[in-house]
Design a protein around this motif. Structure first.
Motif, PDB file in Angstrom:
ATOM      1  N   LEU A   1       0.845  -1.192   0.000  1.00 42.80           N
ATOM      2  CA  LEU A   1       0.000   0.000   0.000  1.00 42.80           C
ATOM      3  C   LEU A   1       0.886   1.250   0.000  1.00 42.80           C
ATOM      4  O   LEU A   1       0.638   2.205  -0.739  1.00 42.80           O
ATOM      5  N   ARG A   2       1.952   1.215   0.805  1.00 53.41           N
ATOM      6  CA  ARG A   2       2.867   2.363   0.846  1.00 53.41           C
ATOM      7  C   ARG A   2       3.543   2.565  -0.508  1.00 53.41           C
ATOM      8  O   ARG A   2       3.695   3.682  -0.994  1.00 53.41           O
ATOM      9  N   GLN A   3       3.944   1.445  -1.114  1.00 51.03           N
ATOM     10  CA  GLN A   3       4.616   1.512  -2.411  1.00 51.03           C
ATOM     11  C   GLN A   3       3.664   2.128  -3.455  1.00 51.03           C
ATOM     12  O   GLN A   3       4.061   2.988  -4.238  1.00 51.03           O
ATOM     13  N   ALA A   4       2.404   1.697  -3.444  1.00 50.44           N
ATOM     14  CA  ALA A   4       1.432   2.189  -4.424  1.00 50.44           C
ATOM     15  C   ALA A   4       1.160   3.677  -4.235  1.00 50.44           C
ATOM     16  O   ALA A   4       1.041   4.424  -5.206  1.00 50.44           O
ATOM     17  N   MET A   5       1.114   4.139  -2.955  1.00 43.67           N
ATOM     18  CA  MET A   5       0.735   5.538  -2.747  1.00 43.67           C
ATOM     19  C   MET A   5       1.880   6.496  -3.112  1.00 43.67           C
ATOM     20  O   MET A   5       1.702   7.705  -3.110  1.00 43.67           O
ATOM     21  N   ARG A   6       3.052   5.954  -3.458  1.00 43.02           N
ATOM     22  CA  ARG A   6       4.147   6.838  -3.898  1.00 43.02           C
ATOM     23  C   ARG A   6       3.854   7.412  -5.282  1.00 43.02           C
ATOM     24  O   ARG A   6       4.354   8.473  -5.633  1.00 43.02           O
ATOM     25  N   THR A   7       3.061   6.697  -6.088  1.00 39.84           N
ATOM     26  CA  THR A   7       2.755   7.177  -7.447  1.00 39.84           C
ATOM     27  C   THR A   7       1.250   7.128  -7.689  1.00 39.84           C
ATOM     28  O   THR A   7       0.775   6.327  -8.484  1.00 39.84           O
ATOM     29  N   PRO A   8       0.494   7.958  -6.984  1.00 42.49           N
ATOM     30  CA  PRO A   8      -0.961   7.899  -7.140  1.00 42.49           C
ATOM     31  C   PRO A   8      -1.377   8.434  -8.504  1.00 42.49           C
ATOM     32  O   PRO A   8      -0.709   9.320  -9.044  1.00 42.49           O
ATOM     33  N   SER A   9      -2.460   7.887  -9.080  1.00 35.72           N
ATOM     34  CA  SER A   9      -2.936   8.429 -10.350  1.00 35.72           C
ATOM     35  C   SER A   9      -3.638   9.763 -10.078  1.00 35.72           C
ATOM     36  O   SER A   9      -4.141   9.984  -8.979  1.00 35.72           O
ATOM     37  N   ARG A  10      -3.666  10.633 -11.099  1.00 32.63           N
ATOM     38  CA  ARG A  10      -4.212  11.983 -10.883  1.00 32.63           C
ATOM     39  C   ARG A  10      -5.723  11.997 -11.053  1.00 32.63           C
ATOM     40  O   ARG A  10      -6.254  12.592 -11.973  1.00 32.63           O
ATOM     41  N   ASN A  11      -6.409  11.305 -10.167  1.00 31.95           N
ATOM     42  CA  ASN A  11      -7.877  11.277 -10.212  1.00 31.95           C
ATOM     43  C   ASN A  11      -8.391  10.844  -8.845  1.00 31.95           C
ATOM     44  O   ASN A  11      -7.611  10.708  -7.896  1.00 31.95           O
TER      45      ASN A  11
ATOM     46  N   ASN B   1      -5.228   6.759   6.602  1.00 31.75           N
ATOM     47  CA  ASN B   1      -6.091   6.177   7.640  1.00 31.75           C
ATOM     48  C   ASN B   1      -5.464   4.928   8.253  1.00 31.75           C
ATOM     49  O   ASN B   1      -5.627   4.647   9.438  1.00 31.75           O
ATOM     50  N   GLN B   2      -4.754   4.163   7.431  1.00 31.99           N
ATOM     51  CA  GLN B   2      -4.091   2.956   7.928  1.00 31.99           C
ATOM     52  C   GLN B   2      -2.996   3.333   8.942  1.00 31.99           C
ATOM     53  O   GLN B   2      -2.731   2.590   9.889  1.00 31.99           O
ATOM     54  N   LEU B   3      -2.394   4.518   8.755  1.00 34.51           N
ATOM     55  CA  LEU B   3      -1.335   4.967   9.679  1.00 34.51           C
ATOM     56  C   LEU B   3      -1.881   5.199  11.090  1.00 34.51           C
ATOM     57  O   LEU B   3      -1.146   5.114  12.071  1.00 34.51           O
ATOM     58  N   TYR B   4      -3.178   5.501  11.193  1.00 36.20           N
ATOM     59  CA  TYR B   4      -3.787   5.657  12.508  1.00 36.20           C
ATOM     60  C   TYR B   4      -3.675   4.344  13.290  1.00 36.20           C
ATOM     61  O   TYR B   4      -3.295   4.315  14.462  1.00 36.20           O
ATOM     62  N   PHE B   5      -3.990   3.225  12.603  1.00 39.30           N
ATOM     63  CA  PHE B   5      -3.901   1.915  13.254  1.00 39.30           C
ATOM     64  C   PHE B   5      -2.446   1.560  13.548  1.00 39.30           C
ATOM     65  O   PHE B   5      -2.133   1.025  14.607  1.00 39.30           O
TER      66      PHE B   5
ATOM     67  N   THR C   1      10.616   4.364  20.047  1.00 41.33           N
ATOM     68  CA  THR C   1      10.255   4.355  18.630  1.00 41.33           C
ATOM     69  C   THR C   1      10.521   2.972  18.069  1.00 41.33           C
ATOM     70  O   THR C   1      11.167   2.141  18.703  1.00 41.33           O
ATOM     71  N   LEU C   2      10.052   2.763  16.861  1.00 37.95           N
ATOM     72  CA  LEU C   2      10.263   1.476  16.184  1.00 37.95           C
ATOM     73  C   LEU C   2      11.699   1.357  15.684  1.00 37.95           C
ATOM     74  O   LEU C   2      12.132   0.288  15.299  1.00 37.95           O
ATOM     75  N   GLY C   3      12.373   2.515  15.621  1.00 43.04           N
ATOM     76  CA  GLY C   3      13.752   2.479  15.121  1.00 43.04           C
ATOM     77  C   GLY C   3      13.844   2.584  13.609  1.00 43.04           C
ATOM     78  O   GLY C   3      14.920   2.517  13.052  1.00 43.04           O
ATOM     79  N   VAL C   4      12.706   2.763  12.911  1.00 38.92           N
ATOM     80  CA  VAL C   4      12.810   2.968  11.464  1.00 38.92           C
ATOM     81  C   VAL C   4      12.749   4.465  11.172  1.00 38.92           C
ATOM     82  O   VAL C   4      12.126   5.223  11.901  1.00 38.92           O
ATOM     83  N   PHE C   5      13.452   4.856  10.113  1.00 36.07           N
ATOM     84  CA  PHE C   5      13.430   6.255   9.713  1.00 36.07           C
ATOM     85  C   PHE C   5      12.523   6.434   8.513  1.00 36.07           C
ATOM     86  O   PHE C   5      12.555   5.633   7.584  1.00 36.07           O
ATOM     87  N   PHE C   6      11.719   7.491   8.539  1.00 35.66           N
ATOM     88  CA  PHE C   6      10.905   7.847   7.376  1.00 35.66           C
ATOM     89  C   PHE C   6      11.665   8.936   6.618  1.00 35.66           C
ATOM     90  O   PHE C   6      11.967   9.978   7.183  1.00 35.66           O
TER      91      PHE C   6
ATOM     92  N   PHE D   1       5.767  12.480  10.960  1.00 32.98           N
ATOM     93  CA  PHE D   1       6.410  12.997   9.744  1.00 32.98           C
ATOM     94  C   PHE D   1       5.864  12.273   8.507  1.00 32.98           C
ATOM     95  O   PHE D   1       5.618  12.870   7.465  1.00 32.98           O
ATOM     96  N   GLU D   2       5.641  10.964   8.659  1.00 30.58           N
ATOM     97  CA  GLU D   2       5.073  10.171   7.566  1.00 30.58           C
ATOM     98  C   GLU D   2       3.637  10.643   7.283  1.00 30.58           C
ATOM     99  O   GLU D   2       3.252  10.863   6.140  1.00 30.58           O
ATOM    100  N   LYS D   3       2.849  10.808   8.370  1.00 25.98           N
ATOM    101  CA  LYS D   3       1.456  11.242   8.201  1.00 25.98           C
ATOM    102  C   LYS D   3       1.408  12.603   7.519  1.00 25.98           C
ATOM    103  O   LYS D   3       0.635  12.820   6.588  1.00 25.98           O
ATOM    104  N   GLY D   4       2.231  13.519   8.018  1.00 25.80           N
ATOM    105  CA  GLY D   4       2.244  14.882   7.473  1.00 25.80           C
ATOM    106  C   GLY D   4       2.616  14.899   5.999  1.00 25.80           C
ATOM    107  O   GLY D   4       2.022  15.631   5.206  1.00 25.80           O
ATOM    108  N   SER D   5       3.594  14.067   5.627  1.00 20.37           N
ATOM    109  CA  SER D   5       4.052  14.052   4.230  1.00 20.37           C
ATOM    110  C   SER D   5       2.963  13.498   3.312  1.00 20.37           C
ATOM    111  O   SER D   5       2.784  13.964   2.185  1.00 20.37           O
ATOM    112  N   VAL D   6       2.226  12.500   3.798  1.00 23.67           N
ATOM    113  CA  VAL D   6       1.139  11.922   2.994  1.00 23.67           C
ATOM    114  C   VAL D   6       0.033  12.972   2.813  1.00 23.67           C
ATOM    115  O   VAL D   6      -0.531  13.135   1.729  1.00 23.67           O
TER     116      VAL D   6
END
Length: 646
Positions: free
Chosen positions: A134-144, A156-160, A171-176, A194-199
């Motif tokens: 899902l993360r990979q797909a949202m890097r190149t969303p279609s313009r619609n 919304n998935q980031l909330y969970f 922290t999880l120790g991963v960098f965004f 930072f991930e949420k804000g960027s999305v």
């Protein structure tokens, strides 16, 4: 599952994103070289070394400057995002999406699941991979609409993800990693905010691209453009109000304020275009209205221009944007004077019946009263109308020329034929109108026309993102209800208890569902003998997982047991062991079911150092479960409403 659009489809726009990604990588490399050189420069005391390093630094900095200019040219490729309609529309400014690096969550999440949830991490590989896809797909969303939904779904998935895997104390120790949308400078943080804000930023950016590509020669196209720019303004505004201390400039408060204002101005420009389609241009009141709408557009663009010229903003906003906004403010000022002249010179003088209404409209039309006769006389005397109209045209022509001069100062805009065409068309139109009403025998000195009072019939709205329109299910649903099985709660390892049914039943009271709580244990009863405690949650019965089971289901499972008894799996939340009536309140607090939102934020804030304290202030979504687990200190004879004794 949802897909991003194919990033390799060689359309103009994906070529653009590829060039952007390549430049971002080069900027990243130069930034690393610069950091290394700066460290060496600070550390060395050797004069010769210092000189060499200073030279290298200036070289790296000029390289960075060139790369940023190239990126700016890309950000100014507005025409790639525009529509292909025949008619000319003034170009709008779209934003490029923020780029991000791939992220491998497989190991960190598996480790967290086995360590915190006591489950086999390996059994959740499917869910983790789905999240990563899902993360990979949202890097190149279609313009619609589908692209917008994809970004919303991930957001919304980031909330969970936050509730499941980001405890307040570590922290999880991963960098965004995300790149600045305007400068290409990389930033990274461990904070999920930072991930949420960027999305969220990309949601706004995608709206700007959708707005810029609408065919604004038609009413439906204009309404869609208005909607898209209003939603873009809403996304940037939401980001500004809910996230703080972002590590990259494009998400700073000053930058977001500028973007919100830019979007509002673009909405206002579309409203003007809409009015030109709807109003008859041979009607006096309609022309006054168009002049006031144009003055309003000029007003909002000059505010954007001021905002872009502020110290913290002007260094990184593309010069082409600043120029374009400046050009538009002059262009629309010219149009406001042009339509004032049209109202005076091309529309018939009022009949007696129309006079009062026209006089009333004209009273509020200018910022200051025009010199000369009273309005009533002016409106009825064609010669006086021509005189004032000529003054308005003179001012319009000056402003058209100013717009063209500013446009010529920016080499990127000079390449944009569309804008050039629009400006010169408007200029020629005003010139020919001027020569048409100019008489050779005019002996009067053309006066100074007062400016037009800005007024709009459709105020732009800032439309906040509606996250609830995209329903998502928690990918990690199998871990159990969030009210108990979350990152902030801790519990002791699960216990398995074998329970026989006595003549008076099992000897406990149960309450609630998903998961069912043991609310009370009768002293000396079967449950007490088996070691069950008040406050235990039932997570399995005879090997069947009951974390999500309803009250009645658990009771059914217990009742269907025979003489051989039943195996029950239970967990106890840490801090909730056998609360006495006195510290019942404290127990509820520490059990996490009543934990305050602000505590979570405060503890997270103190944990992240100031650089990465980009914390989302309060999540708007509440956990689904509203039944708080309080522990009853009631004697076992008095059973509460939703408790039952077994």
């Amino acid at each position: 599952s949802q897909q991003g659009c194919d990033p390799f489809a060689q359309t103009q726009r994906s070529k653009l994103q590829h060039r952007r990604a390549r430049i971002n990588q080069q900027i990243n490399k130069e930034m690393r070289m610069r950091a290394g050189a700066e460290n060496l420069f600070r550390a060395t005391s050797n004069h010769k070394v210092k000189e060499t390093v200073a030279l290298e630094l200036s070289y790296v900095n000029s390289n960075l400057q060139l790369l940023k200019e190239e990126l700016e040219e890309l950000n100014s490729s507005m025409d790639v995002y525009q529509n292909d309609s025949e008619s000319i529309s003034v170009p709008m400014i779209p934003l490029g999406l923020k780029e991000t690096k791939e992220l491998d969550l497989l190991v960190p999440l598996k480790d967290f699941i086995s360590e915190h949830y006591g489950e086999e991490g390996v059994l959740f590989e499917k869910e983790i991979k789905e999240l990563m896809e899902l993360r990979q797909a949202m890097r190149t969303p279609s313009r619609n609409e589908a692209g917008l939904e994809l970004l919303m779904e991930y957001y919304n998935q980031l909330y969970f993800l936050d509730s499941r895997f980001f405890p307040p104390t570590r922290t999880l120790g991963v960098f965004f990693h995300w790149y600045d949308s305007l400068t290409g400078v990389p930033s990274h943080q461990r904070a999920l905010a930072f991930e949420k804000g960027s999305v969220l930023f990309n949601l706004g950016a995608l709206h700007t691209q959708i707005g810029a590509r609408q065919d604004r020669a038609s009413l439906p196209g204009l309404n869609q453009a208005i909607d898209a720019f209003q939603k873009a303004a809403g996304a940037f505004n939401y980001l500004k109000e809910n996230f703080s201390n972002a590590p990259s400039l494009d998400m700073s408060a000053a930058s977001l304020t500028m973007l919100v204002r830019l979007m509002v101005a673009q909405v206002q420009e579309c409203v003007f275009e809409k009015m030109t389609l709807l109003l008859a241009q041979n009607d006096f009141l309609a022309c006054l209205q168009l002049a006031q709408e144009a003055a309003r557009v000029e007003d909002v663009y000059s505010l954007v221009h001021q905002t872009m010229s502020q110290p913290h903003v002007k260094d990184y906003v593309p010069f082409s944007w600043t120029t374009m906004v400046h050009v538009k403010s002059e262009h629309f000022k010219a149009l406001s004077h042009y339509f004032a002249a049209i109202a005076l010179c091309d529309c018939p003088a009022p009949s007696d019946a129309e006079l009062l209404e026209q006089e009333k409209a004209f009273l509020q039309f200018h910022v200051t009263m025009p010199e000369g006769p009273s309005l009533r006389v002016l409106l009825q005397d064609p010669e006086e109308r021509r005189k004032l109209g000529k003054a308005h045209l003179k001012k319009a022509i000056m402003k058209h020329e100013e717009a063209m001069r500013i446009h010529g100062l920016c080499k990127i805009l000079r390449k944009m034929d569309i804008l050039q065409e629009v400006l010169s068309f408007a200029h020629k139109r005003s010139l020919s109108k001027y020569s048409e009403i100019d008489h050779e025998e005019d002996f009067f000195e053309t006066g100074e026309a007062p400016d037009i009072h800005p007024k709009t019939h459709q105020k732009p709205e800032i439309k906040s993102p509606n996250f609830s329109q995209v329903k998502v299910t928690d990918l990690f649903h199998r871990l159990g209800p969030l009210s108990v099985f979350s990152a902030k709660n801790k519990w002791y390892p699960a216990r398995r208890v074998h329970l026989m049914r006595g003549e008076n039943g099992f000897g406990f009271t149960l309450r609630g569902d998903s998961p069912v709580l043991i609310a009370g244990v009768i002293p000396g009863g079967c449950a007490a003998e088996a070691g069950l405690k008040e406050g235990d949650y039932i997570i399995s019965v005879n090997g069947k997982d009951c974390k999500w089971s309803k009250h009645a289901e658990v009771v059914q499972l217990l009742k269907s047991t025979g003489k051989e008894g039943v195996d029950i799996g239970v967990i106890t939340l840490q801090g909730s062991e056998c609360p006495k009536a006195v510290d019942r309140k404290a127990a509820v607090m520490s059990s996490g079911s009543g934990m305050l939102k602000s505590n979570k934020e405060n503890s997270r804030k103190s944990l992240m150092n100031s650089k990465s304290a980009s914390t989302l202030l309060v999540w708007s979504k509440k956990s689904k479960r509203s039944k708080k687990s309080t522990y009853s200190g009631v004697p076992f004879t008095a059973v509460g409403d939703n408790e039952a004794m077994y």
